[in-house]
Design a protein around this motif. Structure first.
Motif, PDB file in Angstrom:
ATOM      1  N   PRO A  56       0.725  -1.242   0.008  1.00  0.00           N
ATOM      2  CA  PRO A  56       0.120  -0.095   0.047  1.00  0.00           C
ATOM      3  C   PRO A  56       0.705   1.171   0.080  1.00  0.00           C
ATOM      4  O   PRO A  56       2.047   1.214   0.589  1.00  0.00           O
ATOM      5  CB  PRO A  56      -0.856  -0.067   1.257  1.00  0.00           C
ATOM      6  CG  PRO A  56      -0.765  -1.710   1.525  1.00  0.00           C
ATOM      7  CD  PRO A  56       0.459  -2.196   1.303  1.00  0.00           C
ATOM      8  N   ASP A  57       0.368   2.352  -0.414  1.00  0.00           N
ATOM      9  CA  ASP A  57       1.224   3.434  -0.767  1.00  0.00           C
ATOM     10  C   ASP A  57       1.589   4.056   0.589  1.00  0.00           C
ATOM     11  O   ASP A  57       2.567   4.946   0.807  1.00  0.00           O
ATOM     12  CB  ASP A  57       0.106   4.639  -1.574  1.00  0.00           C
ATOM     13  CG  ASP A  57      -0.062   4.563  -2.899  1.00  0.00           C
ATOM     14  OD1 ASP A  57       0.557   3.490  -3.320  1.00  0.00           O
ATOM     15  OD2 ASP A  57      -1.137   4.893  -3.427  1.00  0.00           O
ATOM     16  N   ASP A  58       0.685   3.827   1.898  1.00  0.00           N
ATOM     17  CA  ASP A  58       1.132   4.388   3.024  1.00  0.00           C
ATOM     18  C   ASP A  58       1.959   3.429   3.903  1.00  0.00           C
ATOM     19  O   ASP A  58       2.115   3.813   5.156  1.00  0.00           O
ATOM     20  CB  ASP A  58       0.046   4.786   3.808  1.00  0.00           C
ATOM     21  CG  ASP A  58      -1.193   3.658   3.972  1.00  0.00           C
ATOM     22  OD1 ASP A  58      -0.923   2.490   3.447  1.00  0.00           O
ATOM     23  OD2 ASP A  58      -1.864   3.785   4.898  1.00  0.00           O
ATOM     24  N   TRP A  59       2.459   2.368   3.254  1.00  0.00           N
ATOM     25  CA  TRP A  59       3.178   1.409   4.099  1.00  0.00           C
ATOM     26  C   TRP A  59       4.523   1.733   3.705  1.00  0.00           C
ATOM     27  O   TRP A  59       5.110   2.332   2.832  1.00  0.00           O
ATOM     28  CB  TRP A  59       2.888  -0.011   3.593  1.00  0.00           C
ATOM     29  CG  TRP A  59       1.868  -0.672   4.304  1.00  0.00           C
ATOM     30  CD1 TRP A  59       0.634   0.041   4.517  1.00  0.00           C
ATOM     31  CD2 TRP A  59       1.666  -2.184   4.771  1.00  0.00           C
ATOM     32  NE1 TRP A  59      -0.065  -0.839   5.541  1.00  0.00           N
ATOM     33  CE2 TRP A  59       0.623  -2.209   5.290  1.00  0.00           C
ATOM     34  CE3 TRP A  59       2.566  -2.931   4.618  1.00  0.00           C
ATOM     35  CZ2 TRP A  59       0.066  -3.512   5.980  1.00  0.00           C
ATOM     36  CZ3 TRP A  59       2.299  -4.171   5.368  1.00  0.00           C
ATOM     37  CH2 TRP A  59       0.810  -4.324   5.825  1.00  0.00           C
ATOM     38  N   GLN A  60       5.766   1.194   4.648  1.00  0.00           N
ATOM     39  CA  GLN A  60       6.963   1.356   4.574  1.00  0.00           C
ATOM     40  C   GLN A  60       7.791  -0.141   4.680  1.00  0.00           C
ATOM     41  O   GLN A  60       6.943  -1.093   4.934  1.00  0.00           O
ATOM     42  CB  GLN A  60       7.565   2.234   5.530  1.00  0.00           C
ATOM     43  CG  GLN A  60       6.975   3.405   5.730  1.00  0.00           C
ATOM     44  CD  GLN A  60       7.080   4.301   4.411  1.00  0.00           C
ATOM     45  OE1 GLN A  60       8.070   4.220   3.833  1.00  0.00           O
ATOM     46  NE2 GLN A  60       6.335   5.318   4.244  1.00  0.00           N
ATOM     47  N   ASP A  63       6.939  -1.796   7.805  1.00  0.00           N
ATOM     48  CA  ASP A  63       5.552  -2.362   8.081  1.00  0.00           C
ATOM     49  C   ASP A  63       5.298  -3.718   7.490  1.00  0.00           C
ATOM     50  O   ASP A  63       4.785  -4.873   8.046  1.00  0.00           O
ATOM     51  CB  ASP A  63       4.264  -1.510   7.238  1.00  0.00           C
ATOM     52  CG  ASP A  63       4.146  -0.253   7.919  1.00  0.00           C
ATOM     53  OD1 ASP A  63       3.817  -0.216   9.217  1.00  0.00           O
ATOM     54  OD2 ASP A  63       4.653   0.907   7.070  1.00  0.00           O
ATOM     55  N   ASP A  94      13.476   1.945   5.931  1.00  0.00           N
ATOM     56  CA  ASP A  94      12.650   3.184   5.831  1.00  0.00           C
ATOM     57  C   ASP A  94      13.304   4.489   5.734  1.00  0.00           C
ATOM     58  O   ASP A  94      12.865   5.365   5.085  1.00  0.00           O
ATOM     59  CB  ASP A  94      11.848   3.392   7.295  1.00  0.00           C
ATOM     60  CG  ASP A  94      10.960   2.267   7.416  1.00  0.00           C
ATOM     61  OD1 ASP A  94      10.777   1.310   6.575  1.00  0.00           O
ATOM     62  OD2 ASP A  94      10.146   2.400   8.368  1.00  0.00           O
ATOM     63  N   GLN A 107       6.544  -1.208  16.482  1.00  0.00           N
ATOM     64  CA  GLN A 107       5.100  -1.566  15.729  1.00  0.00           C
ATOM     65  C   GLN A 107       4.738  -2.835  16.766  1.00  0.00           C
ATOM     66  O   GLN A 107       3.633  -3.344  16.932  1.00  0.00           O
ATOM     67  CB  GLN A 107       5.206  -1.928  14.597  1.00  0.00           C
ATOM     68  CG  GLN A 107       5.302  -0.818  13.597  1.00  0.00           C
ATOM     69  CD  GLN A 107       4.880  -1.176  11.997  1.00  0.00           C
ATOM     70  OE1 GLN A 107       3.814  -1.855  11.795  1.00  0.00           O
ATOM     71  NE2 GLN A 107       5.684  -0.672  11.090  1.00  0.00           N
ATOM     72  N   SER A 150      11.051  -3.208  -0.060  1.00  0.00           N
ATOM     73  CA  SER A 150       9.998  -2.135  -0.745  1.00  0.00           C
ATOM     74  C   SER A 150      10.692  -1.662  -1.874  1.00  0.00           C
ATOM     75  O   SER A 150      10.651  -0.672  -2.195  1.00  0.00           O
ATOM     76  CB  SER A 150       9.744  -1.012   0.261  1.00  0.00           C
ATOM     77  OG  SER A 150      10.951  -0.431   0.852  1.00  0.00           O
ATOM     78  N   ARG A 153       9.219   1.192  -4.544  1.00  0.00           N
ATOM     79  CA  ARG A 153       9.438   2.607  -4.514  1.00  0.00           C
ATOM     80  C   ARG A 153      10.678   3.095  -5.363  1.00  0.00           C
ATOM     81  O   ARG A 153      10.893   4.539  -5.483  1.00  0.00           O
ATOM     82  CB  ARG A 153       9.905   3.095  -2.897  1.00  0.00           C
ATOM     83  CG  ARG A 153       8.533   2.673  -2.046  1.00  0.00           C
ATOM     84  CD  ARG A 153       7.352   3.739  -2.355  1.00  0.00           C
ATOM     85  NE  ARG A 153       6.297   3.319  -1.572  1.00  0.00           N
ATOM     86  CZ  ARG A 153       5.747   3.309  -0.350  1.00  0.00           C
ATOM     87  NH1 ARG A 153       6.711   4.075   0.535  1.00  0.00           N
ATOM     88  NH2 ARG A 153       4.736   2.830   0.042  1.00  0.00           N
TER      89      ARG A 153
END
Length: 336
Positions: A56-60, A63, A94, A107, A150, A153
């Motif tokens: 998802p766009d708001d994940w790093q 996450d 991140d 987390q 990730s 990105r």
């Protein structure tokens, strides 16, 4: 008294639900590029990759690692308070500072020591070696290795010409993924041993240059660049000696393995590597076609798939063979 043995008590992966096919990738590149259209089907023909996962766009990256770690703790019935050390191991991160392991620990509500291990696609394998050594010397009893990759990105969507497109293709095959491994002290050896080598003269064949002192800023440095021919040549020159030596030192052979997990960049290169290094293809679980190149999460993903399929069960021997930019190569042998 130091604990001389360590075992792999659990392994899980987290694959984001969103999937992007190579055809969809080509369409997006075409829509984002002025005057350039990717040759249809080229990525699939060169790599065998059909689809990959995108977070998802708001994940790093943290996450992804935390999602896999939560699943692992639940599956193994492990109390988070019993974790003595958290190692975040991935090519991704991140941010430059602080270590991504802190975000993962936050987390998971962990209060143990943490640090990162970073060595491109061999990060998890090196973290496993590190956990094994720290447990063997008695520093910790239970180590959680968490990986979050990730690479979505770092994909170049606006491409001016074919040459740039070819150098950017690795980004179109790399998949977001999380993975987690639980390594703990044991009376009997589970992690039998490891062996690694490197040829650092070849570090420039594959880079993602942004964020460090060389290129702290600038969009051009935020994309993957890879000389595929140079990378293959570097691994061929390095050869399988470290793998052969490690097997001999541990007193085992490829035929003893229930499963062989090999870092997978592309299906054609996996086939070439297996032939060059004498790896039996029938013992390798292929994941790169359906899930893309999941970077340092690749070996845990293959191990999970091997166990799910019944190929590898408790008591079996498995080999984890790592290949990474830099370049480095190595392996670990584990009795499940």
């Amino acid at each position: 008294m130091p604990h001389t043995h360590a075992r792999l008590a659990g392994v899980t992966v987290h694959l984001p639900e969103a999937v992007r096919s190579t055809t969809e990738t080509e369409h997006r590149v075409a829509a984002s590029s002025a005057g350039f259209r990717p040759p249809p089907g080229l990525v699939h023909r060169l790599t065998g990759v059909e689809r990959l996962h995108t977070m998802p766009d708001d994940w790093q990256a943290s996450d992804l690692a935390a999602a896999a770690a939560r699943k692992l703790l639940a599956e193994t019935g492990t109390d988070p308070g019993s974790i003595d050390l958290l190692i975040f191991a991935a090519a991704s991160q991140d941010m430059i500072e602080p270590a991504t392991s802190h975000m993962v620990a936050d987390q998971l509500d962990l209060r143990c020591p943490v640090f990162d291990v970073k060595n491109a696609c061999n990060s998890v394998l090196n973290a496993l070696e590190t956990a094994h050594a720290l447990i063997a010397q008695g520093s910790y009893r239970r180590v959680l290795v968490a990986c979050g990759e990730s690479p979505s990105r770092a994909v170049r969507w606006s491409v001016p010409d074919l040459r740039t497109y070819l150098s950017a293709i690795p980004g179109y095959t790399m998949s977001d993924a999380g993975a987690a491994l639980l390594v703990e002290a044991s009376d009997e050896p589970g992690v039998l041993g490891s062996g690694f080598t490197a040829d650092s003269r070849s570090w420039s064949v594959g880079t993602l240059a942004s964020g460090g002192s060389a290129h702290p800023r600038g969009d051009e440095h935020t994309y993957f660049r890879l000389d595929g021919v140079g990378l293959r040549r570097a691994f061929e020159q390095l050869g399988p000696q470290i793998l052969d030596d490690t097997l001999e030192r541990l007193g085992v052979g490829w035929q003893d393995m229930a499963a062989i997990c090999v870092h997978q960049v592309s299906k054609p290169y996996l086939d070439q590597l297996a032939d060059r290094f004498g790896l039996p293809l029938d013992k390798i679980t292929v994941t790169v076609t359906e899930h893309g190149n999941t970077a340092a999460a690749s070996l845990p993903l293959q191990l999970v798939r091997a166990r799910e399929s019944g190929r590898a069960e408790v008591g079996d021997l498995v080999a984890l063979v790592g290949l990474a930019g830099g370049i480095s190569m190595g392996m670990s042998v584990i009795r499940l």
